[in-house]
Design a protein around this motif. Sequence first.
Motif, PDB file in Angstrom:
ATOM      1  N   GLU A  64       0.943   6.572   2.836  1.00  6.80           N
ATOM      2  CA  GLU A  64       0.070   6.445   1.661  1.00  6.80           C
ATOM      3  C   GLU A  64      -0.279   4.982   1.415  1.00  6.80           C
ATOM      4  O   GLU A  64      -1.445   4.614   1.257  1.00  6.80           O
ATOM      5  N   MET A  65       0.788   4.131   1.426  1.00  2.00           N
ATOM      6  CA  MET A  65       0.561   2.719   1.102  1.00  2.00           C
ATOM      7  C   MET A  65      -0.283   2.023   2.166  1.00  2.00           C
ATOM      8  O   MET A  65      -1.120   1.183   1.857  1.00  2.00           O
ATOM      9  N   SER A  68      -4.021   3.402   2.015  1.00  2.27           N
ATOM     10  CA  SER A  68      -4.796   2.845   0.899  1.00  2.27           C
ATOM     11  C   SER A  68      -4.933   1.329   1.039  1.00  2.27           C
ATOM     12  O   SER A  68      -5.760   0.704   0.383  1.00  2.27           O
ATOM     13  N   GLY A  69      -4.054   0.748   1.880  1.00  2.00           N
ATOM     14  CA  GLY A  69      -4.127  -0.700   2.116  1.00  2.00           C
ATOM     15  C   GLY A  69      -3.486  -1.520   1.015  1.00  2.00           C
ATOM     16  O   GLY A  69      -3.445  -2.748   1.100  1.00  2.00           O
ATOM     17  N   SER A  70      -2.929  -0.858   0.000  1.00  3.37           N
ATOM     18  CA  SER A  70      -2.375  -1.610  -1.136  1.00  3.37           C
ATOM     19  C   SER A  70      -1.163  -2.445  -0.721  1.00  3.37           C
ATOM     20  O   SER A  70      -0.881  -3.488  -1.313  1.00  3.37           O
ATOM     21  N   ILE A  71      -0.463  -2.018   0.332  1.00  2.00           N
ATOM     22  CA  ILE A  71       0.779  -2.698   0.699  1.00  2.00           C
ATOM     23  C   ILE A  71       0.533  -4.065   1.317  1.00  2.00           C
ATOM     24  O   ILE A  71       1.352  -4.971   1.190  1.00  2.00           O
ATOM     25  N   TRP A  72      -0.632  -4.232   1.958  1.00  2.00           N
ATOM     26  CA  TRP A  72      -0.867  -5.479   2.675  1.00  2.00           C
ATOM     27  C   TRP A  72      -0.781  -6.679   1.748  1.00  2.00           C
ATOM     28  O   TRP A  72      -0.249  -7.726   2.135  1.00  2.00           O
ATOM     29  N   GLN A  73      -1.290  -6.540   0.547  1.00  2.00           N
ATOM     30  CA  GLN A  73      -1.250  -7.667  -0.390  1.00  2.00           C
ATOM     31  C   GLN A  73       0.208  -8.072  -0.647  1.00  2.00           C
ATOM     32  O   GLN A  73       0.554  -9.244  -0.602  1.00  2.00           O
ATOM     33  N   HIS A  74       1.062  -7.058  -0.885  1.00  2.00           N
ATOM     34  CA  HIS A  74       2.469  -7.361  -1.192  1.00  2.00           C
ATOM     35  C   HIS A  74       3.159  -7.994   0.008  1.00  2.00           C
ATOM     36  O   HIS A  74       3.910  -8.956  -0.131  1.00  2.00           O
ATOM     37  N   ALA A 219       3.087  -9.820  -7.660  1.00  2.00           N
ATOM     38  CA  ALA A 219       2.905  -9.084  -6.417  1.00  2.00           C
ATOM     39  C   ALA A 219       4.012  -9.487  -5.454  1.00  2.00           C
ATOM     40  O   ALA A 219       4.729 -10.455  -5.704  1.00  2.00           O
ATOM     41  N   LEU A 224       7.629  -5.162  -6.002  1.00  2.00           N
ATOM     42  CA  LEU A 224       7.629  -3.709  -5.832  1.00  2.00           C
ATOM     43  C   LEU A 224       9.004  -3.126  -6.118  1.00  2.00           C
ATOM     44  O   LEU A 224       9.133  -2.045  -6.712  1.00  2.00           O
ATOM     45  N   THR A 240      10.211   0.038   0.282  1.00  2.00           N
ATOM     46  CA  THR A 240      10.148  -1.419   0.304  1.00  2.00           C
ATOM     47  C   THR A 240      11.342  -2.010   1.052  1.00  2.00           C
ATOM     48  O   THR A 240      11.200  -2.969   1.815  1.00  2.00           O
TER      49      THR A 240
END
Lengths: 267, 250
Positions: A64-65, A68-74, A219, A224, A240
């Motif tokens: 999922e992460m 959606s690509g949201s994890i790359w920032q973190h 971030a 997380l 994480t």
Amino acid sequence: MKQNFSAEHKKYLNKLKTQTALTHIARILLLALIVGLWELMASSGLVDPFITSSPSRIISKLTEMFSSGSIWQHISVTLYETLLAFLISTILGSLVAILLFMCLPLKRILEPYLVVLNSLPKIALGPLIIIWMGVGTSAIVTMGVLICIVITTISMLNGFLEIENEKIMLLKSMGANKFQILFKLILPASLPNFISVLKINVGMAWVGVIMGEYLSSKAGLGYLLVYGGQVFQLDLVMTTIVLLCVLAGLMYMIIALLEMYVNKKRK
Amino acid sequence: MNLLTISGVSLTYHSKTNETLALDNLSFDVKDGEFVSIVGPSGCGKTTILSLASGLIKPTSGEIFVADTKVTRPSSKIGYMFQRDNLFEWLTIQKNVLLGLEILHKKNKQTEAYAYELIKKYGLNSFEKHYPAELSGGMRQRVALIRTLASRPEILLLDEPCSALDYQTRLVVQEDIWSIIRQEKKTALLVTHDISEAISMSDKIIVLTSRPGRVKTIIDLNFDKSLSPFERRKQPEFSKYFDMVWRELI
Ligand SMILES: Nc1ncnc2c1ncn2[C@@H]1O[C@H](COP(=O)(O)OP(=O)(O)OP(=O)(O)O)[C@@H](O)[C@H]1O
Ligand SMILES: [Mg+2]
């Protein structure tokens, strides 16, 4: 390297090979066992996956992460902070070690302070760091640097001091000055020590940065973890942690490769 | 002509708990082209003499001259070879040999050519690109000697160069050092524990008293100049000299 070994030696080599293979297999089995048991217990309701999460939940969270690509920032935020903390502390710590070595009176004066700083739990400085550096990247990197820098200085300096005095005398008898001794002898002789310091720092930088992110962050993987804990999303926390394991492992491997390269060059 | 003059030298070491008078009013000299050995009981200050002569430490009193210049600090006129070879493991043999020239900023075509000549002449050319760890103890000692010679010192100071080697290698290295020093026409001051080493290699032996070191006696050796250490050991005078030195030491 082809050599004609005796049958006995071949047998010995085979035994070594089998041993390594068995070790690898056992490692993988152990991991599979833990993951399998965990999954089984979670799906059978023996433990509550809401509290323990489960491998399948972690995998779906991961997909999922990533989709959606949201994890790359973190990941990129934490990686950036860790690399920065790692580089700054290694370079600065080594430079301080060189300074103290070149100026031994200074070393004698500062020794007790170094010892105290080394044993101080750096997290205690958290409030100060936030007030002085503000919240954000600089505070987090500062925490990482603080964790690594003192031990870098101490280990590098001890390495310098262990170099045989007779080698220093040899250079002096050739008419070498302080700087020639530093560049011709002390630094090259300290390369293996430097690499073991890198290995330690690579782990410590992660500790410092995650700690820093616990203190204040918007971030990052540490963020997380805190967030996942606060909203009771154990899937997020576990995922994480898995990511952290992979990233820290990769970074350690890079240093290990560097070590292999250096050893090969020096024989 | 005197190349090295030690004149009325005393040296006291200071440590927190103790002061040690290592040398007491010591005087002797080494002539140009001479091979002189110093023997003495352990701890009598032999290494201290070499440290003083090389300018690494300053005498408490007295004076030291090399070729009529007072020694106050290390100079390229003096080549000091320590007990251990102290080769730098991360440098190739070639780079180890050039170390002294590099330190003195004297690395140029001429000096390098001389270093290569030495490397070739003394059978190290096939090892040039190797690292010290790949060489035997005897070979390493030879590299250490060539490294010392490469900066063209006028006098060589050798501190028990064979003591870390096993007996057979020691005989070979003694032969090596002797013949290299002779061929290069260098002056040498050798410190040793080994009486037969001193007799087989030198022109003159200085026997020291136990600490504080003073000259007890000087024994001139009258071997035929062309005899190598190995051949000297077979001469009838050898055991006579051995006796003489032995008596002085006990
Ligand atoms: N840096 C130092 N500080 C204090 N004492 C020292 C120091 N160096 C040497 N000494 C002492 O001075 C004396 C002479 O030392 P030196 O090393 O010159 O003797 P040596 O004849 O070379 O001994 P060896 O036969 O063991 O090589 C010894 O008693 C030694 O303990
Ligand atoms: Mg000694």
